[in-house]
Enzyme design. Sequence first.
Site, PDB file in Angstrom:
ATOM      1  N   LYS A 140      10.925  42.580  45.142  1.00 49.60           N
ATOM      2  CA  LYS A 140      10.992  43.173  43.800  1.00 49.60           C
ATOM      3  C   LYS A 140      10.996  44.697  43.839  1.00 49.60           C
ATOM      4  O   LYS A 140      11.750  45.355  43.116  1.00 49.60           O
ATOM      5  CB  LYS A 140       9.813  42.690  42.950  1.00 49.60           C
ATOM      6  N   ASP A 242       6.274  60.912  67.978  1.00 55.76           N
ATOM      7  CA  ASP A 242       6.344  60.681  66.535  1.00 55.76           C
ATOM      8  C   ASP A 242       5.269  61.534  65.866  1.00 55.76           C
ATOM      9  O   ASP A 242       4.522  62.246  66.533  1.00 55.76           O
ATOM     10  CB  ASP A 242       6.152  59.192  66.204  1.00 55.76           C
ATOM     11  N   HIS A 280      20.423  58.622  60.606  1.00 58.47           N
ATOM     12  CA  HIS A 280      20.923  58.078  59.328  1.00 58.47           C
ATOM     13  C   HIS A 280      19.931  58.286  58.183  1.00 58.47           C
ATOM     14  O   HIS A 280      20.270  58.072  57.020  1.00 58.47           O
ATOM     15  CB  HIS A 280      21.303  56.607  59.483  1.00 58.47           C
TER      16      HIS A 280
END
Length: 375
Positions: A140, A242, A280
């Site tokens: 949802k 990271d 991307h």
Amino acid sequence: MVSPVVHRHAAGGGSGGDDDDQACMYALELLGGSVVSMTLKAAIELGLVDELLAAAGAAVTAEELAARLRLPAAVAAAAAVDRMLRLLASYGVVRCATEAGPDGKARRSYAAAPVCKWLAAGSSSGEGSMAPLGLLNLDKVFMENWYYLKEAVSEGGTAFDKAYGTSLFQYLGQDGNEPSNTLFNQAMASHSVVITNKLLQFFRGFDAGAGVDVLVDVGGGVGATLRMITARHPHLRGVNYDLPHVIAQAPPVEGVEHIGGSMFDHVPSGSAILLKWILHLWGDEECVKILKNCYKALPAKGKVILVEYVLPASPEATLAAQEAFRLDVMMLNRLAGGKERTQQEFTDLAVDAGFSGDCKPTYIFTNVWALEFTK
């Protein structure tokens, strides 16, 4: 959705087959694609796909499936399951055999088709599954932002931001949104297992003798990709890089060093740098900045390895092209600046960052490629 193909429909002895009929049928298919996707979502969540896979090719009736899954209101549930699987059979998701039952009425039984391997909710094969990614996209929270695409195009901005008043990753980090964050992480992890397995199968750039001894995974999360790569190639030393709060959650991995930092500020040194589904997420300017930091971190003849979906130069009516363009519009919908690119566009970014314009492409899987650029 499926590729545009010519369907022949027959009912009551009549048939339709002229071009206009087929064009209208295709229009209806495009507009009704959510019915297929949401039916498949329910089939995965109910356990129907896993149950058919567990049957190992044996045909199973809807009544048997409802009983095995202990669905309440068995008669009604079996009828609903039959109608759902009948639809999925028309798309080749499952196989269907029809025969006359004891009462003379048509009785259908179902078996898993090859695609079900990639739709298992509880895949234990080690190959991974695309089901978690599909459940994420059909959730949802992630469906809601599609209702804002028109406004995002006409007014500017990103559909996700318009839907929730914040960016995707900020939303996932907010208190109360832990279920969405968990769903997102599960989807990314499962998809990564699929692609990394195929990367190890087809890409030879990590082999002994390929000139790589230290591999830096930029944006490597908690180190799952490097865990798989170094397990297959123990001669490699891995550096998992990271953001600090991500690295804080990273478990120890033999042969892998975890380092926290920002790829926009600095990239650790290595003989090769891996960027898997990083570029991307960003616009061209940010991508060049990341690649420039990679260039600085590499020795002469060092390589940056991009693992990305690659768009065809022009649209094609193929499953591979459709998946790539579908993902590109998902990025348009969710992330400011995020987009998929052609091989030439990736090459242009690499050249702008100082790399050689000689791109060495290796096809991996589902239109994902490994693109190597040398310093």
